[in-house]
Design an enzyme around this catalytic site. Structure first.
Site, PDB file in Angstrom:
ATOM      1  N   ASN A 162       0.801  -1.134  -0.004  1.00 19.23           N
ATOM      2  CA  ASN A 162      -0.079  -0.111  -0.043  1.00 19.23           C
ATOM      3  C   ASN A 162       0.706   1.184  -0.079  1.00 19.23           C
ATOM      4  OD1 ASN A 162      -1.273   2.535   1.136  1.00 19.23           O
ATOM      5  ND2 ASN A 162      -3.001   0.961   1.705  1.00 19.23           N
ATOM      6  N   ASP A 164       0.053   4.471  -0.197  1.00 21.59           N
ATOM      7  CA  ASP A 164      -0.622   5.703   0.364  1.00 21.59           C
ATOM      8  C   ASP A 164       0.312   6.691   1.216  1.00 21.59           C
ATOM      9  OD1 ASP A 164      -3.056   4.446  -0.400  1.00 21.59           O
ATOM     10  OD2 ASP A 164      -3.992   4.279   1.374  1.00 21.59           O
ATOM     11  N   HIS A 165       0.985   6.068   1.863  1.00 19.64           N
ATOM     12  CA  HIS A 165       2.181   6.936   2.850  1.00 19.64           C
ATOM     13  C   HIS A 165       3.127   7.849   1.849  1.00 19.64           C
ATOM     14  CE1 HIS A 165       0.083   6.048   6.477  1.00 19.64           C
ATOM     15  NE2 HIS A 165       0.808   4.891   6.590  1.00 19.64           N
ATOM     16  N   ARG A 173       3.497  18.628   1.538  1.00 19.60           N
ATOM     17  CA  ARG A 173       4.103  19.956   0.985  1.00 19.60           C
ATOM     18  C   ARG A 173       3.416  20.408  -0.149  1.00 19.60           C
ATOM     19  NH1 ARG A 173       9.255  21.824   2.060  1.00 19.60           N
ATOM     20  NH2 ARG A 173       9.300  22.069   4.250  1.00 19.60           N
ATOM     21  N   HIS A 205      -4.755  11.711   0.686  1.00 18.15           N
ATOM     22  CA  HIS A 205      -3.214  11.287   0.153  1.00 18.15           C
ATOM     23  C   HIS A 205      -3.322  10.805  -1.444  1.00 18.15           C
ATOM     24  CE1 HIS A 205      -5.063   7.473   1.514  1.00 18.15           C
ATOM     25  NE2 HIS A 205      -4.797   7.472   2.840  1.00 18.15           N
ATOM     26  N   THR A 255      -6.530   6.339  10.043  1.00 21.74           N
ATOM     27  CA  THR A 255      -6.482   5.152   9.030  1.00 21.74           C
ATOM     28  C   THR A 255      -7.827   4.430   9.293  1.00 21.74           C
ATOM     29  OG1 THR A 255      -5.301   3.284   8.210  1.00 21.74           O
ATOM     30  CG2 THR A 255      -5.157   3.894  10.451  1.00 21.74           C
ATOM     31  N   THR A 256      -8.031   3.481   8.315  1.00 20.56           N
ATOM     32  CA  THR A 256      -9.195   2.782   8.299  1.00 20.56           C
ATOM     33  C   THR A 256      -9.380   2.088   9.639  1.00 20.56           C
ATOM     34  OG1 THR A 256      -8.770   2.297   6.103  1.00 20.56           O
ATOM     35  CG2 THR A 256     -10.602   1.114   7.024  1.00 20.56           C
ATOM     36  N   HIS A 346      -3.420  -4.780   7.649  1.00 17.75           N
ATOM     37  CA  HIS A 346      -3.587  -3.580   8.579  1.00 17.75           C
ATOM     38  C   HIS A 346      -2.630  -3.821   9.803  1.00 17.75           C
ATOM     39  CE1 HIS A 346      -5.115  -0.072  10.238  1.00 17.75           C
ATOM     40  NE2 HIS A 346      -5.951   0.159   9.130  1.00 17.75           N
ATOM     41  N   GLY A 347      -1.876  -2.873  10.007  1.00 20.50           N
ATOM     42  CA  GLY A 347      -1.003  -2.920  11.241  1.00 20.50           C
ATOM     43  C   GLY A 347       0.045  -3.995  11.155  1.00 20.50           C
ATOM     44  N   GLY A 368       1.323  -1.662   4.371  1.00 23.61           N
ATOM     45  CA  GLY A 368       1.703  -0.163   3.888  1.00 23.61           C
ATOM     46  C   GLY A 368       2.636   0.515   4.741  1.00 23.61           C
ATOM     47  N   HIS A 369       2.208   0.937   6.044  1.00 23.41           N
ATOM     48  CA  HIS A 369       2.966   1.786   7.016  1.00 23.41           C
ATOM     49  C   HIS A 369       4.284   1.142   7.409  1.00 23.41           C
ATOM     50  CE1 HIS A 369       3.216   4.600   9.970  1.00 23.41           C
ATOM     51  NE2 HIS A 369       3.848   3.676  10.896  1.00 23.41           N
TER      52      HIS A 369
HETATM   53  N1  PXP Z   1      -5.659  -3.273   4.310  1.00 22.94           N
HETATM   54  C1  PXP Z   1      -6.616  -2.127   4.570  1.00 22.94           C
HETATM   55  C2  PXP Z   1      -8.118  -2.457   4.068  1.00 22.94           C
HETATM   56  C3  PXP Z   1      -6.181  -0.698   4.819  1.00 22.94           C
HETATM   57  O1  PXP Z   1      -7.181   0.250   4.921  1.00 22.94           O
HETATM   58  C4  PXP Z   1      -4.751  -0.399   5.269  1.00 22.94           C
HETATM   59  C5  PXP Z   1      -4.081   0.804   5.566  1.00 22.94           C
HETATM   60  O2  PXP Z   1      -4.408   1.717   4.585  1.00 22.94           O
HETATM   61  C6  PXP Z   1      -3.976  -1.669   5.072  1.00 22.94           C
HETATM   62  C7  PXP Z   1      -4.227  -2.884   4.663  1.00 22.94           C
HETATM   63  C8  PXP Z   1      -2.680  -1.158   5.344  1.00 22.94           C
HETATM   64  O3  PXP Z   1      -2.418  -1.231   6.555  1.00 22.94           O
HETATM   65  P1  PXP Z   1      -0.967  -0.811   7.128  1.00 22.94           P
HETATM   66  O4  PXP Z   1      -0.641   0.488   6.259  1.00 22.94           O
HETATM   67  O5  PXP Z   1      -1.084  -0.476   8.776  1.00 22.94           O
HETATM   68  O6  PXP Z   1       0.000  -2.028   6.711  1.00 22.94           O
END
Ligand code: PXP
Length: 399
Positions: A162, A164-165, A173, A205, A255-256, A346-347, A368-369
């Site tokens: 992911n 997004d970050h 900026r 984002h 975040t979600t 997620h996480g 992602g993160h």
């Molecule tokens: N899956 C979903 C549905 C999410 O909303 C996110 C966060 O954007 C992720 C996975 C990835 O989570 P993380 O950024 O904590 O790895």
């Protein structure tokens, strides 16, 4: 030697995957170094179990499992048996179902635990002998469960990144750098199997331009995360990502947060799923590891579910993490049994990913993160490769 399973339990709405039980039991024999011994497993109901329990143990009630060693005697050891037969494990599926429900496990998990328990009795363990014996048996049960969970037979779990970050930093900026499109290409070159972006209604984002360009440049698989809002649905139908993941979206969240409440909005979600699938876009629903949400997702025609791993990752004690892990394992197993494809995310980070990646039924992890923030120090290619190494060596699971 074979595992011989007889299923006398014929309740029409209960599906028992006997093939999977046999495969699991054979693996257990192997793990207990008795792979060349025969084992019989009999599945019955509470009424039949109560009769056996009364006859052999003088107890007028059903129990979950009884085991009958082939040779019953204090001096017998397995190696002294004249033929290579361990004996019988008899399980009441009615009781196993109740126990599965109260411990929020799948029936398969509960049956597997009961088989482990019965098998340990047949191989000389006895928790009723003394406290020390009880502890020994419990430790061995835990060990066998975790070894079953980390021995996969399917190909390696995929990693989708992911990005997004990357866009979050750019938006801080309001310039054009760093570009999530470039980041996606680097992730793919490093071995990621997919790219995920969340086009939020507030566009905090990822921007429309990013999704359009990613559609043209992503060579693996573009997964568009989105709320089921009309404006975003139209964009998805126009851009046609390889799949969409529907998530709940709240303006004020960082975040979600939780998973979708599928049971509470079946009609609305079913309509979006239909629109997407008619356009050839498979839909994944981001849900908590909850068997009711899994069933509802299946009922309304989702192709995938993505199981929320947030509570597992945020757990503050090993006990809590274990509990959350088992919820995820059960939910993933149940989704797979229903024919759903299973993603998770997620996480997840460099400590929490391995155990989830070892679950056999999970197709893909969405991360992602952890990867993007590590990349600040190590570079994106390196961060993706490090995560892939963890997933690659995570093993393969039975549950
Ligand atoms: N899956 C979903 C549905 C999410 O909303 C996110 C966060 O954007 C992720 C996975 C990835 O989570 P993380 O950024 O904590 O790895």
């Amino acid at each position: 030697m074979p595992v011989f399973l007889t299923n006398h339990y014929t309740v029409s709405d209960v599906h028992i995957n006997t093939r999977q039980i046999i495969v699991g039991a054979e693996r257990l024999l192997d793990l207990c170094n008795v792979a060349d011994y025969g084992l019989s497993i009999l599945l019955i109901n509470d009424r039949e179990m109560a009769q056996l329990n009364s006859r052999y143990r003088g107890k007028n009630a059903p129990t979950n499992v009884l085991s009958f060693p082939f040779l019953d005697g204090a001096d017998d050891t397995i190696s002294s048996l004249p033929i290579k037969e361990l004996g019988d494990i008899i399980i009441s599926v009615d009781t196993a179902r109740r126990e599965a429900e109260s411990s929020r496990r799948t029936l398969l998990e509960r049956l597997t635990w009961l088989i482990i328990h019965g098998l340990l009795h047949l191989t000389g363990y006895d928790h009723e002998r003394s406290k020390k014996d009880a502890l020994l048996m419990q430790e061995r049960e835990n060990e066998l469960i975790s070894r079953l969970q980390t021995n996969r037979s399917k190909p390696m779990t995929h990693l989708a990144i992911n990005v997004d970050h990357i866009a979050t930093i750019r938006q801080a900026r309001g310039t054009i750098e760093p570009d999530p499109v470039t980041a996606a290409a680097i992730c793919e070159l490093a071995g990621a199997s997919g790219i995920v972006v969340h086009l939020r209604e507030d566009r905090r984002h990822i921007q429309d331009r990013d999704v359009k360009l990613l559609r043209q440049t992503v060579k693996t698989k573009l997964n568009l995360e989105m709320g089921a809002a009309r404006e975003i649905i139209d964009i998805a139908l126009d851009i046609r990502p390889d799949m969409v993941t529907l998530v709940p979206e709240k303006r004020l969240e960082l975040t979600t947060e939780g998973g979708l409440n599928v049971t509470g909005q079946k009609k609305k979600l079913a309509k979006t799923i239909k629109e997407m699938t008619n356009a050839g876009i498979p839909v994944s629903l981001f849900i908590d590891p909850d068997l009711k949400q899994i069933k509802a997702s299946h009922d309304i025609g989702a192709t995938f579910v993505e199981i929320h791993t947030g509570r597992y990752c945020d757990a503050v004690s090993e006990k809590e993490r274990d509990y959350e892990f088992h919820l995820i394992a059960s939910a993933a197993q149940e989704a797979d049994r229903l024919g759903l494809r299973v993603n998770a995310g997620h996480g997840l980070d460099y400590r929490t990913t391995a155990r989830i990646a070892a679950l056999d039924v999970i197709d893909e992890l969405s991360i992602g993160h952890a990867v993007i923030t590590r990349a600040v120090f190590t570079g994106l290619k390196h961060a993706v490769r490090e995560m892939l190494d963890i997933i690659r060596s995570a093993g393969h699971g039975f549950f």
